[in-house]
Scaffold this motif. Structure first.
Motif, PDB file in Angstrom:
ATOM      1  N   TYR B  35       0.914  -1.078  -0.290  1.00 49.29           N
ATOM      2  CA  TYR B  35      -0.183  -0.125  -0.165  1.00 49.29           C
ATOM      3  C   TYR B  35       0.665   1.249  -0.019  1.00 49.29           C
ATOM      4  O   TYR B  35       1.995   1.316   0.346  1.00 49.29           O
ATOM      5  CB  TYR B  35      -0.757   0.073   1.113  1.00 49.29           C
ATOM      6  CG  TYR B  35      -1.893  -0.897   1.417  1.00 49.29           C
ATOM      7  CD1 TYR B  35      -1.567  -1.899   2.198  1.00 49.29           C
ATOM      8  CD2 TYR B  35      -3.098  -0.641   0.965  1.00 49.29           C
ATOM      9  CE1 TYR B  35      -2.036  -3.499   2.209  1.00 49.29           C
ATOM     10  CE2 TYR B  35      -4.364  -2.104   0.979  1.00 49.29           C
ATOM     11  CZ  TYR B  35      -3.864  -2.975   1.465  1.00 49.29           C
ATOM     12  OH  TYR B  35      -4.861  -3.829   2.137  1.00 49.29           O
ATOM     13  N   LEU B  43      -5.086   4.762   3.094  1.00 48.06           N
ATOM     14  CA  LEU B  43      -3.757   4.387   2.147  1.00 48.06           C
ATOM     15  C   LEU B  43      -4.374   3.455   0.455  1.00 48.06           C
ATOM     16  O   LEU B  43      -5.864   3.358   0.837  1.00 48.06           O
ATOM     17  CB  LEU B  43      -3.499   2.446   3.240  1.00 48.06           C
ATOM     18  CG  LEU B  43      -2.704   3.000   3.831  1.00 48.06           C
ATOM     19  CD1 LEU B  43      -3.367   3.515   5.202  1.00 48.06           C
ATOM     20  CD2 LEU B  43      -2.077   1.343   4.680  1.00 48.06           C
ATOM     21  N   LEU B  45      -3.928   0.219  -2.260  1.00 49.86           N
ATOM     22  CA  LEU B  45      -3.469  -0.860  -2.712  1.00 49.86           C
ATOM     23  C   LEU B  45      -2.895  -0.659  -3.859  1.00 49.86           C
ATOM     24  O   LEU B  45      -3.481  -0.624  -5.124  1.00 49.86           O
ATOM     25  CB  LEU B  45      -4.247  -1.945  -2.139  1.00 49.86           C
ATOM     26  CG  LEU B  45      -3.846  -3.502  -3.178  1.00 49.86           C
ATOM     27  CD1 LEU B  45      -2.867  -4.009  -1.488  1.00 49.86           C
ATOM     28  CD2 LEU B  45      -4.952  -4.537  -3.444  1.00 49.86           C
ATOM     29  N   PHE B  90       3.635   0.570   2.993  1.00 48.14           N
ATOM     30  CA  PHE B  90       3.274   0.182   4.252  1.00 48.14           C
ATOM     31  C   PHE B  90       3.415  -1.621   3.105  1.00 48.14           C
ATOM     32  O   PHE B  90       2.602  -1.583   1.920  1.00 48.14           O
ATOM     33  CB  PHE B  90       2.277   0.081   4.518  1.00 48.14           C
ATOM     34  CG  PHE B  90       2.826   1.617   5.392  1.00 48.14           C
ATOM     35  CD1 PHE B  90       2.323   2.602   5.628  1.00 48.14           C
ATOM     36  CD2 PHE B  90       2.985   0.827   6.647  1.00 48.14           C
ATOM     37  CE1 PHE B  90       2.173   3.513   6.054  1.00 48.14           C
ATOM     38  CE2 PHE B  90       3.117   2.162   7.775  1.00 48.14           C
ATOM     39  CZ  PHE B  90       2.584   3.727   7.201  1.00 48.14           C
TER      40      PHE B  90
END
Lengths: 116, 113
Positions: B35, B43, B45, B90
């Motif tokens: 992400y 966030l 994807l 992340f």
């Protein structure tokens, strides 16, 4: 397509007061819903999740959330906040906004500030 | 268990440079995700994988590539860095797909100048 709305960008609460963070979702079927917390400079940690069954779910750190299908909401609550609860809170629904079942679609987050 | 680890923690790139963000998990999870988090945007994807050798695009895949040769590792490659890729990245993993808890790494902060 899935979407999540967190109407409040910032919320300020006094320490010891109650808290409610709002989350509205858009999803065609029964949603899988999540609340994550992000402390400054950290990754995300799961607070709680809802799949089915009892619409009031308990999580870690004294948090709970209630799923209301009629209102397409999944609001997060805590009866008495602590200074350590200051963080960014994200609501999410399983599935991607462009379609597909995998991954999470997140709201933009609510920044929680705790006043002493 | 270390959980999900990411390296580096912070990196500055010049426009046009390439780099690989590393992600490793030690929970034997099948699913892994990347992400990006932009300020005030939540966030989004980028890519995900359901197992070794299987990857698929997420919401914002342009400018990125991934591979999954082992269960543990899921590197994210930036080939020609652009300022629009300045973000916090992340990595996450989960045992299964939809509805399973995703466990997140601490993030990599990337600045492209």
């Amino acid at each position: 397509a899935q979407s999540v709305t967190q109407p409040d960008i910032h919320i300020t609460v006094s320490e010891g007061a109650s808290l409610e963070l709002r989350c509205n979702y858009s999803y065609g079927a029964t949603p899988y819903l999540f609340w994550y917390v992000q402390s400054p400079g950290q990754g995300l940690q799961l607070l709680l999740k809802y799949f089915s069954g009892d619409t009031l779910v308990q999580g870690i750190k004294g948090f709970e959330a209630e799923f209301k299908r009629s209102q397409s909401s999944f609001n997060l609550r805590k009866p008495s906040v602590h200074w350590s609860d200051a963080a960014e809170y994200f609501c999410a629904v399983a599935g991607r906004s462009g379609g597909g079942a995998d991954g999470l679609t997140f709201g933009k987050g609510t920044h929680l500030i705790i006043q002493p | 268990n270390a959980g999900v680890t990411q390296t580096p923690k912070f990196r500055i790139l010049k426009i046009g440079q390439s780099m690989t963000l590393q992600c490793t998990q030690d929970m034997n999870h099948n699913y892994m995700y990347w992400y990006r988090q932009d300020p005030g945007m939540g966030l989004k994807l980028i890519y995900y994988s359901v197992g070794a050798g299987i990857t698929d695009k997420g919401e914002v895949p342009n400018g990125y590539n991934v591979s999954r040769s082992t269960t543990e590792d899921f590197p994210l490659r930036l080939e020609l860095a652009a300022p629009s890729q300045t973000s916090v990245y992340f990595c996450a993993s989960s045992y299964g797909g939809r509805g399973e808890t995703q466990y997140f790494g601490p993030g990599t902060r990337l600045l492209v100048l």
